[in-house]
Design a protein around this motif. Structure first.
Motif, PDB file in Angstrom:
ATOM      1  N   PHE A  78       0.736  -0.628   0.625  1.00  0.00           N
ATOM      2  CA  PHE A  78       0.240   0.251   0.183  1.00  0.00           C
ATOM      3  C   PHE A  78       0.855   1.184   0.128  1.00  0.00           C
ATOM      4  CE2 PHE A  78      -1.746   3.473   2.367  1.00  0.00           C
ATOM      5  CZ  PHE A  78      -3.107   3.237   1.273  1.00  0.00           C
ATOM      6  N   THR A  79       1.600   1.161   1.163  1.00  0.00           N
ATOM      7  CA  THR A  79       2.588   2.411   1.067  1.00  0.00           C
ATOM      8  C   THR A  79       3.542   2.361  -0.800  1.00  0.00           C
ATOM      9  OG1 THR A  79       3.194   2.561   3.582  1.00  0.00           O
ATOM     10  CG2 THR A  79       4.380   3.620   1.723  1.00  0.00           C
ATOM     11  N   THR A  80       3.908   1.581  -0.628  1.00  0.00           N
ATOM     12  CA  THR A  80       4.923   1.695  -2.157  1.00  0.00           C
ATOM     13  C   THR A  80       3.378   2.524  -3.489  1.00  0.00           C
ATOM     14  OG1 THR A  80       5.706  -0.608  -1.290  1.00  0.00           O
ATOM     15  CG2 THR A  80       5.579   0.383  -3.786  1.00  0.00           C
ATOM     16  N   VAL A  81       2.860   1.680  -3.354  1.00  0.00           N
ATOM     17  CA  VAL A  81       1.655   2.793  -4.382  1.00  0.00           C
ATOM     18  C   VAL A  81       1.867   4.134  -3.945  1.00  0.00           C
ATOM     19  CG1 VAL A  81      -1.105   3.114  -5.294  1.00  0.00           C
ATOM     20  CG2 VAL A  81       0.698   1.174  -4.312  1.00  0.00           C
ATOM     21  N   GLU A  82       1.327   4.183  -3.053  1.00  0.00           N
ATOM     22  CA  GLU A  82       1.331   5.754  -2.393  1.00  0.00           C
ATOM     23  C   GLU A  82       2.812   6.702  -3.146  1.00  0.00           C
ATOM     24  OE1 GLU A  82       0.224   5.935   1.831  1.00  0.00           O
ATOM     25  OE2 GLU A  82      -1.597   6.304   1.636  1.00  0.00           O
ATOM     26  N   PHE A  83       3.763   5.884  -2.644  1.00  0.00           N
ATOM     27  CA  PHE A  83       5.064   6.818  -2.275  1.00  0.00           C
ATOM     28  C   PHE A  83       5.151   7.023  -4.310  1.00  0.00           C
ATOM     29  CE2 PHE A  83       9.569   4.994  -2.217  1.00  0.00           C
ATOM     30  CZ  PHE A  83      10.718   7.165  -2.506  1.00  0.00           C
ATOM     31  N   ARG A  84       5.134   5.699  -5.008  1.00  0.00           N
ATOM     32  CA  ARG A  84       4.928   5.999  -6.544  1.00  0.00           C
ATOM     33  C   ARG A  84       3.809   6.673  -6.939  1.00  0.00           C
ATOM     34  NH1 ARG A  84       2.456   4.090 -11.207  1.00  0.00           N
ATOM     35  NH2 ARG A  84       4.018   3.778 -12.937  1.00  0.00           N
ATOM     36  N   ALA A  85       3.133   6.895  -6.411  1.00  0.00           N
ATOM     37  CA  ALA A  85       1.652   8.438  -6.552  1.00  0.00           C
ATOM     38  C   ALA A  85       2.882   9.224  -6.583  1.00  0.00           C
ATOM     39  CB  ALA A  85       0.910   7.611  -6.539  1.00  0.00           C
ATOM     40  N   SER A  86       3.240  10.120  -5.256  1.00  0.00           N
ATOM     41  CA  SER A  86       3.379  10.518  -4.225  1.00  0.00           C
ATOM     42  C   SER A  86       4.558  11.097  -5.284  1.00  0.00           C
ATOM     43  CB  SER A  86       3.389  10.938  -2.459  1.00  0.00           C
ATOM     44  OG  SER A  86       5.166   9.890  -3.217  1.00  0.00           O
ATOM     45  N   VAL A  87       5.412  11.144  -5.706  1.00  0.00           N
ATOM     46  CA  VAL A  87       6.566  11.764  -6.705  1.00  0.00           C
ATOM     47  C   VAL A  87       6.345  11.399  -8.074  1.00  0.00           C
ATOM     48  CG1 VAL A  87       8.052  10.786  -5.012  1.00  0.00           C
ATOM     49  CG2 VAL A  87       7.878   9.236  -6.922  1.00  0.00           C
ATOM     50  N   GLY A  88       4.769  11.363  -8.578  1.00  0.00           N
ATOM     51  CA  GLY A  88       4.368  11.065 -10.193  1.00  0.00           C
ATOM     52  C   GLY A  88       5.823  10.119 -10.857  1.00  0.00           C
ATOM     53  N   ALA A  89       5.874   9.331 -10.105  1.00  0.00           N
ATOM     54  CA  ALA A  89       7.113   8.064 -10.969  1.00  0.00           C
ATOM     55  C   ALA A  89       5.774   7.509 -12.189  1.00  0.00           C
ATOM     56  CB  ALA A  89       7.503   6.966 -10.019  1.00  0.00           C
ATOM     57  N   GLN A  90       6.262   6.702 -13.588  1.00  0.00           N
ATOM     58  CA  GLN A  90       6.298   6.457 -14.306  1.00  0.00           C
ATOM     59  C   GLN A  90       6.805   4.497 -14.662  1.00  0.00           C
ATOM     60  OE1 GLN A  90       5.154   8.385 -18.651  1.00  0.00           O
ATOM     61  NE2 GLN A  90       5.135  10.691 -16.590  1.00  0.00           N
ATOM     62  N   TRP A  91       7.320   4.728 -13.395  1.00  0.00           N
ATOM     63  CA  TRP A  91       8.829   3.306 -13.883  1.00  0.00           C
ATOM     64  C   TRP A  91       8.033   2.474 -12.460  1.00  0.00           C
ATOM     65  CZ3 TRP A  91      10.384   7.219 -11.825  1.00  0.00           C
ATOM     66  CH2 TRP A  91      11.002   7.942 -10.860  1.00  0.00           C
ATOM     67  N   THR A  92       8.171   1.181 -12.613  1.00  0.00           N
ATOM     68  CA  THR A  92       7.951  -0.027 -12.236  1.00  0.00           C
ATOM     69  C   THR A  92       8.692  -0.388 -10.024  1.00  0.00           C
ATOM     70  OG1 THR A  92       8.089  -1.642 -13.247  1.00  0.00           O
ATOM     71  CG2 THR A  92       8.125  -2.551 -11.615  1.00  0.00           C
ATOM     72  N   PHE A  93       7.824  -0.118  -9.260  1.00  0.00           N
ATOM     73  CA  PHE A  93       8.203   0.424  -7.730  1.00  0.00           C
ATOM     74  C   PHE A  93       8.303  -1.538  -7.747  1.00  0.00           C
ATOM     75  CE2 PHE A  93       8.471   4.546  -8.540  1.00  0.00           C
ATOM     76  CZ  PHE A  93       9.047   4.981  -7.073  1.00  0.00           C
TER      77      PHE A  93
END
Length: 195
Positions: A78-93
């Motif tokens: 859940f936090t991984t998804v939030e981290f990715r979204a919060s920085v605007g990343a378009q790659w795999t986390f």
């Protein structure tokens, strides 16, 4: 960091769950391209946010250079998804909540028992998960700038791409003869190379 994680060695081909809940191997994510691998403290760390914001700001350059990025943190899914979204990343986390990589690479950040993260590292990998460079990011200035990554990736790309210089002897003749094996994506009948 384990002593064998050095330039020229192979980085382990870990398999973890990504932000879409799919199991993914690093080699699958890399394919035939260079890769920037970020071993991250996670969502709680403002230094990690800054590093990822810079990567996100330069993602279009990284993408057109046929280079992959993967971030691994000890965050839960859940936090991984939030981290990715919060920085605007378009790659795999990838989530390593079980701290498999932290333990295997011996990079537990013992100075933070509250979060129990990895000591952050950034690696530039040649195809086949071959290590080109390793940056220890415990302190922010130890992390690579975009210019550091550009320099590393220029060296890697020049080394691995037989069509780095399309005017090299024999390349045009091979192309005109229908041999695409030395033109990206190497061996595939793509019809044309990168623009």
């Amino acid at each position: 960091m384990r002593e064998d994680i050095v330039a020229g060695a192979h980085f382990p081909d870990y398999e973890l769950t990504d932000h879409t809940r799919q199991r993914r191997r690093l080699s699958e994510l890399q394919g035939i391209d260079p890769m920037i691998l970020v071993l991250s403290r996670g969502h709680f760390c403002p230094k990690d946010h800054q590093q990822h914001l810079e990567l996100a700001a330069n993602h279009s350059k990284i993408a057109v250079a046929y280079t992959r990025i993967v971030t691994i943190s000890t965050d839960n899914l859940f936090t991984t998804v939030e981290f990715r979204a919060s920085v605007g990343a378009q790659w795999t986390f990838l989530s390593d909540a079980g701290r498999k990589i932290q333990k295997d690479l011996d990079i537990q950040e013992y100075t933070d028992p509250t979060h129990d993260p990895m000591v952050p590292h950034t690696l530039v990998l040649k195809p086949g998960l071959v290590i080109h460079s390793v940056y220890n990011g415990y302190w922010f200035w130890g992390r690579p700038s975009f210019e550091d990554l550009r320099r590393d990736l220029r060296e890697v790309t020049r080394e691995i791409r037989p069509d780095w210089d399309p005017s090299a002897p024999g390349l045009r003749e091979a192309w005109e003869a229908g041999d695409r094996s030395r033109h990206y994506p190497y061996g595939a009948d793509a019809g044309h190379g990168p623009a």
